[in-house]
Design a protein around this motif. Structure first.
Motif, PDB file in Angstrom:
ATOM      1  N   GLN A  69       0.020  36.469   6.970  1.00 47.92           N
ATOM      2  CA  GLN A  69      -0.055  35.044   7.268  1.00 47.92           C
ATOM      3  C   GLN A  69       0.542  34.208   6.128  1.00 47.92           C
ATOM      4  O   GLN A  69       1.204  33.193   6.371  1.00 47.92           O
TER       5      GLN A  69
ATOM      6  N   TYR B  91      -0.439  28.763   9.408  1.00 47.86           N
ATOM      7  CA  TYR B  91      -1.833  29.180   9.517  1.00 47.86           C
ATOM      8  C   TYR B  91      -2.681  28.338   8.566  1.00 47.86           C
ATOM      9  O   TYR B  91      -2.194  27.897   7.519  1.00 47.86           O
TER      10      TYR B  91
ATOM     11  N   ASP C 217       1.530  34.299  16.154  1.00 45.90           N
ATOM     12  CA  ASP C 217       1.343  35.670  15.670  1.00 45.90           C
ATOM     13  C   ASP C 217       2.619  36.496  15.846  1.00 45.90           C
ATOM     14  O   ASP C 217       2.947  37.330  14.995  1.00 45.90           O
TER      15      ASP C 217
ATOM     16  N   LYS D  17       4.938  35.604  13.151  1.00 47.73           N
ATOM     17  CA  LYS D  17       4.438  36.221  11.919  1.00 47.73           C
ATOM     18  C   LYS D  17       4.826  37.691  11.871  1.00 47.73           C
ATOM     19  O   LYS D  17       5.326  38.188  10.843  1.00 47.73           O
TER      20      LYS D  17
END
Length: 226
Positions: free
Chosen positions: A141, A132, A207, A210
């Motif tokens: 993140q 990120y 995402d 993550k």
């Protein structure tokens, strides 16, 4: 030759065992190599630091072995630019590498692709997973970025260069050169990438990684390193 889905899956299992990273099939980075250019080369390899540089682009597995290298692009080109011009990017874009089918991360529900880990200089795309942006990151993140950096892409690349020198000295025939584009394809190696604006699907994949790293796939020490 690395041409089958089964061989990629073997690499993926090694990344999961060694680096706690599922669905990973390689780590990619560029290394700028300074050299004294022949006079005939002029300013071809001359960069903004007033040095002559070529760029080594290297993809390695979880055990520090080269899978693919591309060398010879001049140092004015960024790592991401070198990647976009490479045969690797073209092969990924054209689905020529027999990368395994998408699968869910352990204990998760979303199908995600097998990915190559890179740093922020590269474009986020279908099989390329980058950190990120560092500005205004959430804690999750930050954890994701830490987990990506655990693969130590630069250290792996440098280690592989040292290994290459040793193998080159001991057995000069262990690689062959493609005379056309200065791509070196190792005997165990590989047979138009999108721009820097990531597609929403690629952002969703990042995402999902993550969320996995912060939940089902968390490791005990990650919060102490962000």
């Amino acid at each position: 030759t690395l041409t089958t889905a089964a061989e990629w899956l073997n690499i993926s299992r090694d990344f999961e065992t060694t680096w706690n990273a599922s669905n990973v099939i390689g780590a990619l980075d560029g290394k700028h190599i300074v050299f004294r250019a022949p006079r005939a080369e002029g300013s071809t390899y001359f960069n903004y630091k007033s040095t002559h540089i070529i760029v080594l682009l290297a993809l390695v597995d979880a055990n520090y072995n080269f899978i693919y290298v591309d060398v010879g692009v001049n140092g004015r080109v960024s790592d991401g630019g070198v990647y976009r011009q490479s045969n690797l990017a073209k092969a990924l874009a054209q689905n020529l590498l027999n990368i395994p089918e998408h699968k869910c991360l352990p204990q998760r529900q979303m199908l995600v692709p097998h990915v190559i880990l890179v740093d922020g200089a590269f474009p986020l795309s279908d099989h390329i997973l980058k950190p990120y942006p560092f500005r205004d990151m959430t804690d999750d993140q930050r954890i994701f970025n830490y987990r990506l950096s655990r693969d130590r892409v630069q250290c792996i690349t440098l280690a592989c260069c040292t290994l290459h020198n040793f193998l080159r000295a001991e057995n000069p025939s262990y690689l062959h050169e493609d005379e056309i584009d200065n791509t070196y394809v190792f005997k165990f190696g590989l047979s138009q990438q999108i721009g820097n604006r990531a597609k929403q699907a690629c952002i969703s994949v990042r995402d999902e990684f993550k969320n996995y790293f912060c939940n089902e796939g968390s490791i005990p020490w990650q919060h102490n390193n962000v």
